[in-house]
Scaffold this active site. Structure first.
Site, PDB file in Angstrom:
ATOM      1  N   ASP A 280      44.149  48.171  34.170  1.00 32.71           N
ATOM      2  CA  ASP A 280      45.026  49.124  33.666  1.00 32.71           C
ATOM      3  C   ASP A 280      44.969  50.224  34.029  1.00 32.71           C
ATOM      4  O   ASP A 280      46.064  51.025  34.218  1.00 32.71           O
ATOM      5  CB  ASP A 280      44.455  49.200  32.232  1.00 32.71           C
ATOM      6  CG  ASP A 280      44.278  47.848  31.313  1.00 32.71           C
ATOM      7  OD1 ASP A 280      45.021  46.994  31.449  1.00 32.71           O
ATOM      8  OD2 ASP A 280      43.410  48.074  30.493  1.00 32.71           O
TER       9      ASP A 280
HETATM   10  P1  ADP Z   1      41.278  43.625  36.504  1.00 33.60           P
HETATM   11  O1  ADP Z   1      40.549  44.692  35.563  1.00 33.60           O
HETATM   12  O2  ADP Z   1      42.535  43.358  36.176  1.00 33.60           O
HETATM   13  O3  ADP Z   1      40.275  42.557  36.798  1.00 33.60           O
HETATM   14  P2  ADP Z   1      40.612  44.297  39.407  1.00 33.60           P
HETATM   15  O4  ADP Z   1      39.301  43.923  39.084  1.00 33.60           O
HETATM   16  O5  ADP Z   1      41.281  43.588  40.381  1.00 33.60           O
HETATM   17  O6  ADP Z   1      41.331  44.252  38.241  1.00 33.60           O
HETATM   18  O7  ADP Z   1      40.550  45.961  39.610  1.00 33.60           O
HETATM   19  C1  ADP Z   1      41.437  46.648  39.579  1.00 33.60           C
HETATM   20  C2  ADP Z   1      41.355  47.847  40.498  1.00 33.60           C
HETATM   21  O8  ADP Z   1      39.832  48.599  40.054  1.00 33.60           O
HETATM   22  C3  ADP Z   1      40.950  47.558  41.946  1.00 33.60           C
HETATM   23  O9  ADP Z   1      41.885  47.624  42.920  1.00 33.60           O
HETATM   24  C4  ADP Z   1      39.769  48.708  42.516  1.00 33.60           C
HETATM   25  O10 ADP Z   1      40.530  49.977  42.583  1.00 33.60           O
HETATM   26  C5  ADP Z   1      38.973  49.058  41.348  1.00 33.60           C
HETATM   27  N1  ADP Z   1      37.868  48.146  41.381  1.00 33.60           N
HETATM   28  C6  ADP Z   1      37.455  46.900  40.486  1.00 33.60           C
HETATM   29  N2  ADP Z   1      36.186  46.552  40.944  1.00 33.60           N
HETATM   30  C7  ADP Z   1      35.992  47.208  41.809  1.00 33.60           C
HETATM   31  C8  ADP Z   1      34.532  47.136  42.560  1.00 33.60           C
HETATM   32  N3  ADP Z   1      33.748  46.377  42.405  1.00 33.60           N
HETATM   33  N4  ADP Z   1      34.494  47.968  43.599  1.00 33.60           N
HETATM   34  C9  ADP Z   1      35.313  49.140  43.974  1.00 33.60           C
HETATM   35  N5  ADP Z   1      36.802  49.272  43.278  1.00 33.60           N
HETATM   36  C10 ADP Z   1      36.985  48.387  42.126  1.00 33.60           C
END
Ligand code: ADP
Ligand code: MG
Length: 338
Positions: A280
């Site tokens: 989000d």
């Molecule tokens: P969702 O909440 O939809 O599962 P994501 O897990 O793909 O989304 O995470 C969205 C964004 O949050 C990533 O592109 C990154 O910028 C950040 N993010 C999430 N998890 C990590 C992590 N373990 N390390 C660094 N950045 C993260």
């Protein structure tokens, strides 16, 4: 949104990283959380989270507004207060007959499992959408965004917004939001997709979309390209499909055939508080920059910045004193730190 840690065990058949709608078997979970755990109450709603973050990253007074449905109750008042505190104007459809929606957020090993009880949120009314106040906001918007959860009950409203954006050549953006939407709300999703200039999702949702739409590849870039190539109403704008992958690089496939891959800045595991609201927040940062005319790389950078900041805190919250300064911009004031 109520959040508890540690979670109850898997008696409720929940999976890490997933987001589902509550069924009858999940309803005791809400009472159990409150009775047996220390629960934090945090303003949420996927779309409202993105809009609050967009307002923060954009920084312009009165930039963002949010439209949705709540109950006439204390949680509805809390949501409004959270939005106003972040400078977001709300246009709520307030229901006396349904309580404000809640979402149980269970966090285990820094991964989240969401169980949403939409309640009032799935009763957004046509009359509210058609009111002069709402239509005024929709008409004036440069970017309209809705998370995919709206597909479960009000996809006609998303289509109406998409049509308006296509007619005015403004931007319409949506989110795949959860695997179950790609599986069980395909018809509604495909009614909205032709209007989408931006489609967001994470790697799990991309995989679910592929599985349910005859896309043979399991490669995120190939799936994003296939979504980008789907029919599009407003041919004056390309479609960009932006897939985040947690700590891994973000992939954006565009309907003009280009692919932009941007590495995600590393965040030490011990600094991550919870990843709830990561996607989000990414969308909020991304769209704030798109609305300023930034290119895809700059928008992804802002998305990474916002999400990286939020996952180092509880829930979808941020330090509003931190101002986002895009790379290369003169840092006139506070520096941007995640
Ligand atoms: P969702 O909440 O939809 O599962 P994501 O897990 O793909 O989304 O995470 C969205 C964004 O949050 C990533 O592109 C990154 O910028 C950040 N993010 C999430 N998890 C990590 C992590 N373990 N390390 C660094 N950045 C993260
Ligand atoms: Mg994730």
């Amino acid at each position: 949104m109520c959040r508890a840690t540690p979670p109850p065990n898997c008696r409720y058949d929940l999976k890490a990283g997933n987001a589902i709608l509550a069924e009858a078997k999940h309803l005791p979970l809400y009472e159990e959380l409150v009775a047996k755990h220390k629960v934090d109450y945090i303003a949420g709603g996927a779309t409202q989270n993105s809009i609050r973050v967009a307002q923060w990253i954009h920084g312009g007074k009165g930039f963002a507004a949010y439209i949705g449905a709540v109950g006439k109750d204390a949680y509805g008042a809390d949501l409004k207060a959270a939005a106003s505190a972040d400078g977001v104007t709300t246009y709520y459809d307030e229901h006396a007959d349904f309580p404000t929606g809640t979402c149980a957020v269970l966090i285990h090993d820094r991964e989240r499992s969401l169980v949403a009880n939409l309640a009032a949120a799935e009763h957004y009314s046509k009359s509210h959408f058609e009111s002069d106040a709402t239509q005024g906001v929709v008409k004036g918007a440069k970017v309209i965004y809705s998370a995919g959860f709206f597909l479960t009950h009000s996809h006609e409203v998303m289509v109406a917004c998409g049509k308006k954006a296509a007619a005015d050549n403004t931007i319409y953006a949506m989110n795949l939001s959860a695997p179950f939407l790609c599986q069980f709300f395909k018809t509604q999703m495909h009614a909205v997709l032709p209007f989408a200039d931006f489609v967001f999702g994470n790697e799990t949702e991309a995989a679910a979309f592929a599985e349910n739409n005859g896309i043979a590849s399991t490669d995120v870039e190939e799936i994003a390209k296939a979504i980008a190539a789907l029919p599009k109403e407003n041919t004056a704008r390309p479609r960009h499909v932006v897939i985040t992958q947690g700590a891994k690089a973000t992939v954006c496939a565009s309907s003009d055939g280009t692919v932009t891959v941007v590495a995600t800045p590393a965040i030490p595991k011990e600094s991550i508080v919870d990843t709830n609201g990561a996607g989000d927040s990414f969308v909020g940062g991304f769209l704030a920059m798109i609305s300023k005319g930034a290119d895809l790389k700059a928008a992804i950078d802002a998305g990474h910045f916002a999400a990286g900041h939020v996952i180092q805190r509880d829930g979808c919250t941020f330090d509003s004193s931190v101002k986002y300064v895009p790379a290369g911009a003169p840092a006139g004031g506070a520096a941007a730190t995640a």
